[in-house]
Design an enzyme around this catalytic site. Structure first.
Site, PDB file in Angstrom:
ATOM      1  N   TRP B 323       0.843  -1.205   0.000  1.00  0.00           N
ATOM      2  CA  TRP B 323       0.000   0.000   0.000  1.00  0.00           C
ATOM      3  C   TRP B 323       0.878   1.255   0.000  1.00  0.00           C
ATOM      4  O   TRP B 323       0.551   2.255  -0.628  1.00  0.00           O
ATOM      5  CB  TRP B 323      -0.902  -0.006   1.246  1.00  0.00           C
ATOM      6  CG  TRP B 323      -1.722   1.240   1.385  1.00  0.00           C
ATOM      7  CD1 TRP B 323      -2.953   1.480   0.851  1.00  0.00           C
ATOM      8  CD2 TRP B 323      -1.365   2.436   2.089  1.00  0.00           C
ATOM      9  NE1 TRP B 323      -3.388   2.735   1.176  1.00  0.00           N
ATOM     10  CE2 TRP B 323      -2.423   3.348   1.935  1.00  0.00           C
ATOM     11  CE3 TRP B 323      -0.263   2.832   2.831  1.00  0.00           C
ATOM     12  CZ2 TRP B 323      -2.424   4.622   2.495  1.00  0.00           C
ATOM     13  CZ3 TRP B 323      -0.247   4.095   3.385  1.00  0.00           C
ATOM     14  CH2 TRP B 323      -1.311   4.986   3.222  1.00  0.00           C
ATOM     15  N   HIS B 324       2.004   1.171   0.710  1.00  0.00           N
ATOM     16  CA  HIS B 324       2.847   2.361   0.835  1.00  0.00           C
ATOM     17  C   HIS B 324       3.475   2.778  -0.476  1.00  0.00           C
ATOM     18  O   HIS B 324       3.691   3.957  -0.716  1.00  0.00           O
ATOM     19  CB  HIS B 324       3.949   2.121   1.883  1.00  0.00           C
ATOM     20  CG  HIS B 324       3.449   2.293   3.272  1.00  0.00           C
ATOM     21  ND1 HIS B 324       2.867   1.270   3.958  1.00  0.00           N
ATOM     22  CD2 HIS B 324       3.429   3.363   4.079  1.00  0.00           C
ATOM     23  CE1 HIS B 324       2.498   1.710   5.156  1.00  0.00           C
ATOM     24  NE2 HIS B 324       2.831   2.980   5.258  1.00  0.00           N
ATOM     25  N   GLY B 325       3.801   1.841  -1.316  1.00  0.00           N
ATOM     26  CA  GLY B 325       4.415   2.241  -2.573  1.00  0.00           C
ATOM     27  C   GLY B 325       4.615   1.074  -3.492  1.00  0.00           C
ATOM     28  O   GLY B 325       4.690  -0.080  -3.057  1.00  0.00           O
TER      29      GLY B 325
END
Lengths: 343, 467
Positions: B323-325
Site C-alpha cells: 500500500w505504501h508504494g
C-alpha cells in the site's frame, strides 16, 4: 462587546509574543560580513564602493586612496559583491547610510540595469542575499513598482508574489535558525561569514586571478580565451549605440529614491558605468539632465584600453593589472568630478 | 499546496472565515466541498475526476448494497465498488510496477519481453481516498453503517481537504454523523486545536525538513558512510518520517477541529512502543486499524489456529507494505514487520516468567526502536543494494565507508526524544493542560515566530504524499 475586547486582547498578546520573538531573532541574526565590518570602521571611511563583481573584482581601494587627495585617517572601502543588482545596491546604500558617520561623503555606485525580475533559486547564497536585500523600504518600493509596471496582470501577480515572499522571508528571518543549527552541528561558518570577501589588503577587493576565481569564472575564462569574439564584437556595437536612450520610469524613480536617501545624510552619490559590452540605457541621459553624477567607462573611444584582450580575464572582467589601471583612472576621474561639484 | 506554505495559510484563513460566517449547514458543506476540490485541483485538476468518480461509484454502490434483498446481489454491488476502487488504485499506482516486475521476471528466465512502462502519474492521495471510499462500501456490506442518501455528505467525506491527500484515513461511521449537525464556533476547543497545528507545523517544517538534507546525503550512497554515520542517519530518518507524517496528521486534525470536525488520532508516541505490536498500535493508527478491520479480520484474523493467524498477519503486513508504494522495498518492509509481529506473537505466548522490571521497559523500547529503524532502511533506500549496505552498517556494524557525521546530532536526538516522551505524557493526561488564554496567545506568538526562523526556505512536500 466584552467578548470582542477579550478576543482583541488575545490578538494583541499573540502579536506581542510574535514581535518580541522576532526582535530577539533579528538581534541574533548577523548581517553580511562586509556591512558588519563597515560598521566597525565607519569612522574611518569617506568613500564607499557599491556594485557587482565589476566593483568587487576591479576596484582596489588602496590604489584609489593613493591616487586622490585624502584627509589623514580616512579611507575608501569596497562593499561590492558578485551579482549585485540595483535593488540590492539600494538596500546596501540604506544600511551603509544607517551605519555611517559624518566622515562618509561619497558613495560610488555601479550603474546597473533596473529590473523587477528575479531568478528562482532561493537556497544558494545569491538567493539568501536576495532575501537579505528585501528590507522594508526596498520591498515596499519594489511592490509599488510592480503594481505600477505595464506588464500583463499574470506577470505582475507572479512578480508581486515573489517580492512579497522574499520580504516575508526577510521580515520573519525564515530559514535563519535552521541554517544556524545545521552549520553549528557541522561546525561550519554561517553564510556571509566567509572572510575571503575582504581580500588581502582587507579593503573588500579581491582581484580576479586564477587563484581567486571560482569554478564558473574559470569556465568563463576558458571559453573566452577560445573565442574572444564577444569582446571584439563590443567595439563596433558600442560606437554605434549613442547614449543608450532614455531611462525607464523604474530606473528614474530608483535613482531618485537613492539620491534622496543619500542627500538626507549629506552623502553624494557618484554613479559609475563599468566598461560594459553593451550600452546600458538611461544613465547618460540622467547625467545630462543633471539628475546624477556619472563616470562612464563604457566609452570605447575614450578608454580603448578597457576593451583590449590582454587586459581581460574574461569578457566581463579585467585582470588584476587591468583592474589596477582602471582604479587609477577612476580615482582621477573621481577627484576631478568631486572637486568640480559645489561643496 | 503544502500545509507549511504561506499560501495554504492564506487559503485556510479564507476557508475558515467564510465557513464560520455561513449560517446554514448545507451552505457550509457546499463551501467546504468547493474548497476541498480547489485544494486538490491545486495539485492537478485532472485528477479531481478520480475523486468525483470514486465518490459517485460508492454512493451508488452503497445504496444498492443496502437496498439489495439477496446476499448475492449485495456481494455483486460490493464487488463492483471494490473493483472500481482497487482498479483505479491498481492502474495509477501499480500498473508500471507490475509491468516492470513482469519484464524483469521474464528477462531472468531468458525472455526479452519488451513490456512498455506507461509512465503514469500517481495522483496525490489516491491510496488514502480509495481506502476511505472502500471502507464506506464495506461497512454498509457488513451492516455496520447505513448508506447516506446525501451525495454532498459523501463527497465531503471523501474529499474533505485537511485529510484528503495524506490521511488520517477517516471512517464514514465517524465522519458522516458529524455532517448531520451544524458545528458551533463556541464548541471548538481552540487551545488544543491551535496547539496541535503548531506542533504539526514545527514537526514538519522545523524538524523533518531540516533532517532531510543529512538523511538524503546518507541514502544517496550508504556504502560511502561509516558505521557511526549510519547510527546517526538512520535514526534521523526514523525521526524525519515520523515528524513528517505525524506533523501532517496533526495539522490535518487541527484544521478539521478549527472547522468544527473531529478526525481520529493517527499517531500516539510510536517510538515509545515496548514491542512491535505496540508500535503498530501507535503508528499510522488509521491505516493499521483499517488493515485490521478490512483485511486481517475478513481473512480470518486469529480465529483459525496458530498457523492461519500467522499467515493472516503476514498477508496483512505484506499488503500494508505494498500500500505504501509500488516497489519491492515496501513489500519486504511490510514482510519484515509481518515476521516480527508473528515472532512477537509466538514469543509472548512462550515468554519465560522471569523479568527485570527496572530495565525491561528501556530495553524493550530501545530494541523495538532499533528494529523499526532497520526496517526503515528498506523503506528509504533506493534499491536493495543500498538497503543492504545500510543494514550491514546499522545492524551488523560493518561498512566500507569512511565518511562521518558530527556526534552532536545525538544531542539533538536526545532533545527530540525527550520532547516525544513529554508529548505522549501530555496527550494521556486525565486533565488537559489549561493555560490562561492571554499566556497561550503570547506563547503561541513566540513559538510561531521561532518556528518561522527554524523552517526551511523551500517547502519539501510531505513524504507520505507519494503514497
Amino acid at each position: 462587546m466584552n467578548l470582542f475586547f477579550s478576543r482583541c486582547g488575545l490578538g494583541v498578546c499573540f502579536v506581542l509574543g510574535f514581535a518580541l520573538s522576532s526582535v530577539a531573532v533579528d538581534a541574533l541574526v548577523p548581517e553580511r560580513l562586509k556591512l558588519e565590518w563597515f560598521e566597525s570602521i565607519a569612522d574611518e571611511v569617506d568613500v564607499v564602493f557599491l556594485g557587482s563583481s565589476h566593483v568587487f573584482r576591479q576596484i582596489d581601494p588602496v590604489i584609489f586612496d593613493q591616487e586622490r587627495q585624502l584627509e589623514p585617517g580616512l579611507r575608501a572601502v569596497n562593499l561590492g559583491a558578485p551579482g549585485m543588482t540595483l535593488a540590492e545596491e539600494m538596500y546596501l546604500l540604506e544600511r551603509v547610510l544607517a551605519k555611517s558617520t559624518a566622515h562618509l561623503r561619497w558613495c560610488v555606485v555601479e550603474a546597473l540595469p533596473a529590473e523587477l525580475q528575479m531568478k528562482n533559486a532561493e537556497v544558494n547564497d545569491f538567493g539568501k542575499r536576495r532575501v537579505e536585500w528585501h528590507g522594508f523600504h526596498v520591498s515596499m518600493f519594489l511592490l509599488a513598482e510592480v503594481l505600477r509596471s505595464d506588464q500583463v496582470w499574470a506577470e505582475k501577480w507572479s512578480l508581486f508574489q515573489r517580492h512579497l515572499r522574499h520580504a516575508v522571508m526577510h521580515f520573519f528571518h525564515i530559514g535563519e535558525g535552521s541554517e544556524w543549527l545545521a552549520k553549528t552541528i557541522r561546525g561550519e561558518g554561517l553564510a556571509f561569514s566567509n572572510p575571503s570577501v575582504f581580500g588581502q589588503g582587507r579593503r573588500g577587493y579581491v582581484p580576479l586571478e586564477m587563484s581567486t576565481a571560482d569554478e564558473n569564472a574559470l569556465k568563463q575564462r576558458e571559453e573566452f580565451l577560445q573565442d574572444p569574439r564577444l569582446l571584439w564584437g563590443a567595439r563596433p556595437h558600442l560606437s554605434k549605440e549613442g547614449d543608450g536612450g532614455p531611462p525607464s520610469p523604474l530606473q528614474s524613480r530608483m535613482v531618485q529614491a537613492m539620491e534622496e536617501m543619500a542627500q538626507e545624510r549629506g552623502v553624494r552619490l557618484i554613479w559609475w558605468l563599468h566598461p560594459n559590452l553593451d550600452r546600458l540605457s538611461g544613465w547618460r541621459q540622467l547625467a545630462k539632465a543633471g539628475q546624477i553624477q556619472l563616470i562612464a567607462f563604457d566609452d570605447i573611444e575614450r578608454y580603448p584600453q578597457f576593451y583590449k584582450l590582454r587586459w581581460h580575464f574574461d569578457p566581463y572582467h579585467l585582470t588584476r593589472k587591468g583592474a589596477e589601471k582602471m582604479t587609477v583612472l577612476l580615482a582621477h576621474e573621481f577627484q576631478e568630478l568631486t572637486q568640480a561639484l559645489p561643496q | 499546496m503544502i500545509f507549511t506554505e504561506f499560501r495554504f495559510l492564506g487559503f485556510f484563513l479564507l476557508v475558515f472565515g467564510v465557513h464560520w460566517l455561513l449560517r446554514g449547514l448545507r451552505a457550509r458543506k457546499i463551501w467546504l466541498l468547493m474548497a476541498s476540490y480547489v485544494f486538490y485541483a491545486a495539485w492537478d485538476w485532472r485528477f479531481l475526476s478520480l475523486i468525483m468518480g470514486s465518490t459517485l461509484v460508492d454512493y451508488w454502490a452503497g445504496m444498492r448494497i443496502h437496498d439489495a434483498s439477496h446476499e448475492k446481489s449485495r456481494k455483486a454491488w460490493l464487488r463492483l465498488s471494490l473493483v472500481a476502487n482497487l482498479g483505479m488504485l491498481g492502474f495509477f499506482k501499480y500498473c508500471d510496477f507490475f509491468l516492470h516486475s513482469a519484464a524483469s521476471l521474464l528477462q531472468s528466465v531468458g525472455f526479452d519481453p519488451h513490456l512498455p512502462t506507461l509512465g503514469i502519474i500517481l495522483p496525490v492521495g489516491i491510496s488514502f481516498f480509495t481506502f476511505q471510499t472502500m471502507s464506506y462500501s464495506l461497512d454498509i456490506y457488513y451492516r455496520r453503517l447505513e448508506p447516506t442518501r446525501s451525495l454532498l455528505d459523501l463527497s465531503l467525506f471523501v474529499g474533505f481537504f485537511p485529510q484528503l491527500v495524506a490521511g488520517p484515513i477517516v471512517r464514514a461511521s465517524d465522519f458522516l454523523p458529524q455532517l448531520k449537525r451544524l458545528p458551533r464556533f463556541a464548541d471548538v476547543s481552540w487551545q488544543p486545536a491551535l496547539f496541535l497545528f503548531l506542533c504539526g507545523f514545527i514537526k514538519k517544517a522545523c524538524i523533518s525538513d531540516n533532517l532531510a538534507p543529512m538523511v538524503d546525503g546518507y541514502f544517496a550512497d550508504p556504502s560511502a558512510w561509516s558505521v557511526g554515520a549510519a547510527w546517526i542517519a538512520i535514526p534521523a530518518y526514523a525521526v524525519q518520517i515520523y515528524c513528517d507524517f505525524s506533523g501532517y496528521s496533526d495539522m490535518a486534525i487541527a484544521c478539521a477541529a478549527m472547522l468544527g470536525y473531529r478526525l481520529c488520532l493517527n499517531f500516539d508516541g510510536p517510538y515509545l512502543a515496548m514491542d512491535i505490536r505496540d508500535f503498530w498500535r501507535r503508528w499510522h493508527i488509521s491505516l493499521s486499524t483499517w488493515l485490521r478491520d478490512y483485511l486481517y479480520i475478513p481473512l480470518g484474523g486469529s480465529r483459525g489456529g496458530e498457523w492461519a493467524t500467522q499467515r493472516n498477519l503476514m498477508l496483512t503486513m505484506l499488503l500494508g507494505g505494498l500500500w505504501h508504494g509500488a516497489s519491492w522495498n515496501f513489500v519486504v518492509w511490510g514482510g519484515l514487520h509481518g515476521v516480527a509481529l508473528a515472532l512477537h506473537r509466538t514469543w509472548s505466548k512462550k515468554k519465560p516468567s522471569f523479568s527485570l522490571p527496572a530495565i525491561e521497559p528501556v530495553v524493550s523500547i530501545a530494541f523495538t526502536f532499533w528494529f523499526v529503524c532497520v526496517c526503515w532502511i528498506l523503506f528509504r533506500a533506493q534499491n536493495f543494494a543500498d538497503a543492504w549496505h545500510g543494514i550491514q552498517a546499522f545492524a551488523f556494524l560493518q561498512s566500507p565507508g569512511t565518511q562521518t557525521l558530527p556526534l552532536s546530532w545525538f544531542l539533538l536526538f536526545a532533545v527530540l526524544y525527550l520532547a516525544h516522551m513529554l508529548a505522549a505524557k501530555l496527550r494521556h493526561r486525565e486533565q488537559p493542560l489549561r493555560v490562561p488564554n492571554w499566556a497561550f496567545a503570547f506563547a503561541y506568538g513566540v513559538l510561531f515566530a521561532l518556528s518561522f526562523a527554524f523552517m526551511r526556505v523551500d517547502h519539501p512536500p510531505f513524504i507520505y504524499f507519494q503514497f
